[in-house]
Design a protein around this motif. Structure first.
Motif, PDB file in Angstrom:
ATOM      1  N   ILE A 200       0.819  -1.218   0.000  1.00  0.00           N
ATOM      2  CA  ILE A 200       0.000   0.000   0.000  1.00  0.00           C
ATOM      3  C   ILE A 200       0.853   1.269   0.000  1.00  0.00           C
ATOM      4  N   GLY A 201       2.171   1.109   0.208  1.00  0.00           N
ATOM      5  CA  GLY A 201       3.038   2.278   0.211  1.00  0.00           C
ATOM      6  C   GLY A 201       3.360   2.802   1.594  1.00  0.00           C
ATOM      7  N   GLY A 202       3.126   1.993   2.630  1.00  0.00           N
ATOM      8  CA  GLY A 202       3.424   2.409   3.994  1.00  0.00           C
ATOM      9  C   GLY A 202       2.163   2.627   4.812  1.00  0.00           C
ATOM     10  N   TYR A 203       2.230   2.299   6.096  1.00  0.00           N
ATOM     11  CA  TYR A 203       1.070   2.460   6.974  1.00  0.00           C
ATOM     12  C   TYR A 203       0.935   3.908   7.454  1.00  0.00           C
ATOM     13  N   VAL A 204      -0.306   4.362   7.447  1.00  0.00           N
ATOM     14  CA  VAL A 204      -0.606   5.678   8.012  1.00  0.00           C
ATOM     15  C   VAL A 204      -1.651   5.580   9.112  1.00  0.00           C
ATOM     16  N   ASN A 205      -2.202   4.352   9.302  1.00  0.00           N
ATOM     17  CA  ASN A 205      -3.248   4.156  10.301  1.00  0.00           C
ATOM     18  C   ASN A 205      -3.200   2.694  10.768  1.00  0.00           C
ATOM     19  N   VAL A 206      -3.315   2.495  12.059  1.00  0.00           N
ATOM     20  CA  VAL A 206      -3.277   1.132  12.605  1.00  0.00           C
ATOM     21  C   VAL A 206      -4.427   0.292  12.067  1.00  0.00           C
ATOM     22  N   ASP A 207      -5.574   0.928  11.770  1.00  0.00           N
ATOM     23  CA  ASP A 207      -6.731   0.184  11.280  1.00  0.00           C
ATOM     24  C   ASP A 207      -6.482  -0.456   9.914  1.00  0.00           C
ATOM     25  N   GLN A 208      -5.422  -0.065   9.224  1.00  0.00           N
ATOM     26  CA  GLN A 208      -5.103  -0.695   7.949  1.00  0.00           C
ATOM     27  C   GLN A 208      -4.701  -2.161   8.124  1.00  0.00           C
ATOM     28  N   LEU A 209      -4.389  -2.569   9.352  1.00  0.00           N
ATOM     29  CA  LEU A 209      -4.089  -3.976   9.629  1.00  0.00           C
ATOM     30  C   LEU A 209      -5.314  -4.859   9.413  1.00  0.00           C
ATOM     31  N   ASP A 210      -6.515  -4.251   9.494  1.00  0.00           N
ATOM     32  CA  ASP A 210      -7.737  -5.018   9.260  1.00  0.00           C
ATOM     33  C   ASP A 210      -7.828  -5.513   7.824  1.00  0.00           C
ATOM     34  N   GLU A 211      -7.039  -4.941   6.930  1.00  0.00           N
ATOM     35  CA  GLU A 211      -7.049  -5.372   5.533  1.00  0.00           C
ATOM     36  C   GLU A 211      -6.314  -6.695   5.338  1.00  0.00           C
ATOM     37  N   ILE A 212      -5.599  -7.147   6.364  1.00  0.00           N
ATOM     38  CA  ILE A 212      -4.935  -8.450   6.321  1.00  0.00           C
ATOM     39  C   ILE A 212      -5.943  -9.498   6.780  1.00  0.00           C
ATOM     40  N   GLU A 213      -6.175 -10.499   5.974  1.00  0.00           N
ATOM     41  CA  GLU A 213      -7.203 -11.493   6.265  1.00  0.00           C
ATOM     42  C   GLU A 213      -6.910 -12.218   7.586  1.00  0.00           C
ATOM     43  N   ILE A 225       1.459   4.641  15.241  1.00  0.00           N
ATOM     44  CA  ILE A 225       1.994   5.229  14.012  1.00  0.00           C
ATOM     45  C   ILE A 225       2.818   6.456  14.397  1.00  0.00           C
ATOM     46  N   ASN A 226       4.028   6.531  13.869  1.00  0.00           N
ATOM     47  CA  ASN A 226       4.916   7.632  14.226  1.00  0.00           C
ATOM     48  C   ASN A 226       5.472   8.281  12.957  1.00  0.00           C
ATOM     49  N   SER A 227       5.056   9.528  12.691  1.00  0.00           N
ATOM     50  CA  SER A 227       5.537  10.304  11.541  1.00  0.00           C
ATOM     51  C   SER A 227       5.530   9.488  10.247  1.00  0.00           C
ATOM     52  N   PRO A 228       4.351   9.131   9.755  1.00  0.00           N
ATOM     53  CA  PRO A 228       4.300   8.318   8.540  1.00  0.00           C
ATOM     54  C   PRO A 228       4.792   9.082   7.310  1.00  0.00           C
ATOM     55  N   THR A 229       5.484   8.373   6.439  1.00  0.00           N
ATOM     56  CA  THR A 229       5.962   8.960   5.174  1.00  0.00           C
ATOM     57  C   THR A 229       5.620   7.996   4.041  1.00  0.00           C
ATOM     58  N   PRO A 230       4.339   7.893   3.677  1.00  0.00           N
ATOM     59  CA  PRO A 230       3.937   6.936   2.644  1.00  0.00           C
ATOM     60  C   PRO A 230       4.427   7.362   1.263  1.00  0.00           C
ATOM     61  N   GLN A 231       4.533   6.396   0.388  1.00  0.00           N
ATOM     62  CA  GLN A 231       4.863   6.680  -1.004  1.00  0.00           C
ATOM     63  C   GLN A 231       3.640   7.307  -1.679  1.00  0.00           C
ATOM     64  N   ARG A 232       3.870   8.394  -2.425  1.00  0.00           N
ATOM     65  CA  ARG A 232       2.745   9.133  -3.009  1.00  0.00           C
ATOM     66  C   ARG A 232       2.710   8.978  -4.534  1.00  0.00           C
ATOM     67  N   PRO A 289      -3.855  10.088   1.675  1.00  0.00           N
ATOM     68  CA  PRO A 289      -2.431  10.165   2.104  1.00  0.00           C
ATOM     69  C   PRO A 289      -1.442   9.673   1.040  1.00  0.00           C
ATOM     70  N   TYR A 290      -1.929   9.037  -0.022  1.00  0.00           N
ATOM     71  CA  TYR A 290      -1.035   8.400  -0.982  1.00  0.00           C
ATOM     72  C   TYR A 290      -0.965   9.131  -2.332  1.00  0.00           C
ATOM     73  N   VAL A 291      -1.492  10.315  -2.424  1.00  0.00           N
ATOM     74  CA  VAL A 291      -1.438  11.055  -3.704  1.00  0.00           C
ATOM     75  C   VAL A 291      -0.808  12.420  -3.498  1.00  0.00           C
ATOM     76  N   GLU A 292      -0.223  12.900  -4.584  1.00  0.00           N
ATOM     77  CA  GLU A 292       0.278  14.276  -4.616  1.00  0.00           C
ATOM     78  C   GLU A 292      -0.133  14.887  -5.949  1.00  0.00           C
ATOM     79  N   TYR A 293      -0.192  16.224  -5.977  1.00  0.00           N
ATOM     80  CA  TYR A 293      -0.801  16.883  -7.149  1.00  0.00           C
ATOM     81  C   TYR A 293       0.243  17.650  -7.936  1.00  0.00           C
TER      82      TYR A 293
END
Length: 293
Positions: A200-213, A225-232, A289-293
């Motif tokens: 997904i390009g890096g975690y920005v929220n703990v709830d994203q763990l729910d996406e793991i079956e 989560i500490n200072s996330p720097t996801p890929q955009r 969190p994963y896009v830039e313009y």
């Protein structure tokens, strides 16, 4: 020869024949004498002679009674199944074939570390085990070397010490070794957490763990989560095929982005796409969190 001589010869011949017949009849009437045997002598023949190694040879055709075999003397004494020799094992009452199996097991490197291990010996009955169990003494030399070290000093690479209540680790920077310290997380979920984070390009929220079956919910409390720097994603530069590679963008969403750019120019915010049925508030919030313009 005159008549008298012939008569004499005939008479002698008849006498000789009669004598031979008499001798034959007398010999046929004689019987072989029967030797009377005492009851004790007959019983001794029935028992036979002992020739060692558990084998008996019979002198008569009468079957040998089980009660006639001498009972094997069984002893009970302390023994270590890892070092007892064949003589000791036989004295304990184990059959020869089982003693051979024990020797083969030890020759292949097998070790009896507990009494339960000896109970698994092939062919050993419950009765015999219960009789021998009080006498089994396994030397410390055959115990696992891990017992030499205290529990706290165990190998943390294979058996990591778990986090205590209130302790946390940083989800977006933790590696598999750190992740396995979380209660409920083993090697499988540790690898899945790392794999999903890269996808997904890096975690920005703990709830994203729910996406793991099947992810255990009780484990989420140990993450922060500490200072996330996801890929955009460069949303105004990427093609439709490039956009849809991201797990949060499906084909229809990627097409909506491309169509909007073609009709209206660059996208300034994902809110520009809110009028599309493919971009719900949840979809926009997850992708933002994963896009830039």
């Amino acid at each position: 020869m005159n008549r008298n001589d012939r008569r004499i010869a005939q008479t002698a011949l008849v006498v000789a024949v009669l004598a031979l017949i008499g001798l034959w009849l007398t010999d046929g009437d004689q019987q072989t004498p029967v030797v009377q045997q005492s009851k004790d002598s007959t019983q001794q023949q029935g028992k036979g002679n002992y020739y060692g190694k558990g084998r008996y040879r019979q002198h008569t055709s009468a079957p040998m009674a089980v009660g006639d075999l001498p009972a094997r003397h069984v002893e009970e004494f302390y023994f270590d199944p890892n070092s007892a020799d064949s003589t000791q094992l036989l004295r304990l009452g184990l059959p020869a074939w089982m003693v051979r199996n024990i020797y083969r097991y030890r020759a292949r490197g097998g070790v009896y570390r507990t009494k339960r291990d000896f109970a698994r010996t092939y062919g050993l009955t419950k009765k015999d085990y219960q009789r021998l169990e009080p006498y089994i003494r396994i030397s410390d030399d055959y115990q696992s070397a891990a017992t030499l070290f205290p529990k706290e000093a165990r190998d943390t690479m294979h058996y990591p010490v778990k986090l205590k209540e209130g302790e946390r680790i940083v989800l977006n920077t933790a590696d598999t070794t750190q992740l396995m310290k979380v209660p409920g997380i083993g090697s499988y979920y540790a690898k899945e957490i790392v794999r999903h984070g890269k996808w997904i390009g890096g975690y920005v929220n703990v709830d994203q763990l729910d996406e793991i079956e099947g992810f255990p919910q009780s484990a989420k409390q140990y993450f922060v989560i500490n200072s996330p720097t996801p890929q955009r994603l460069k949303i105004n530069k990427l093609s439709l095929q490039q956009l849809r590679r991201h797990p949060y963008i499906n084909y229809y969403q990627a097409k909506t982005i491309v169509d909007y750019r073609r009709l209206h120019g660059d996208i300034k915010s994902l809110q520009d796409l809110r009028f599309s049925k493919d971009f719900t508030e949840d979809a926009i919030r997850r992708l933002e969190p994963y896009v830039e313009y």
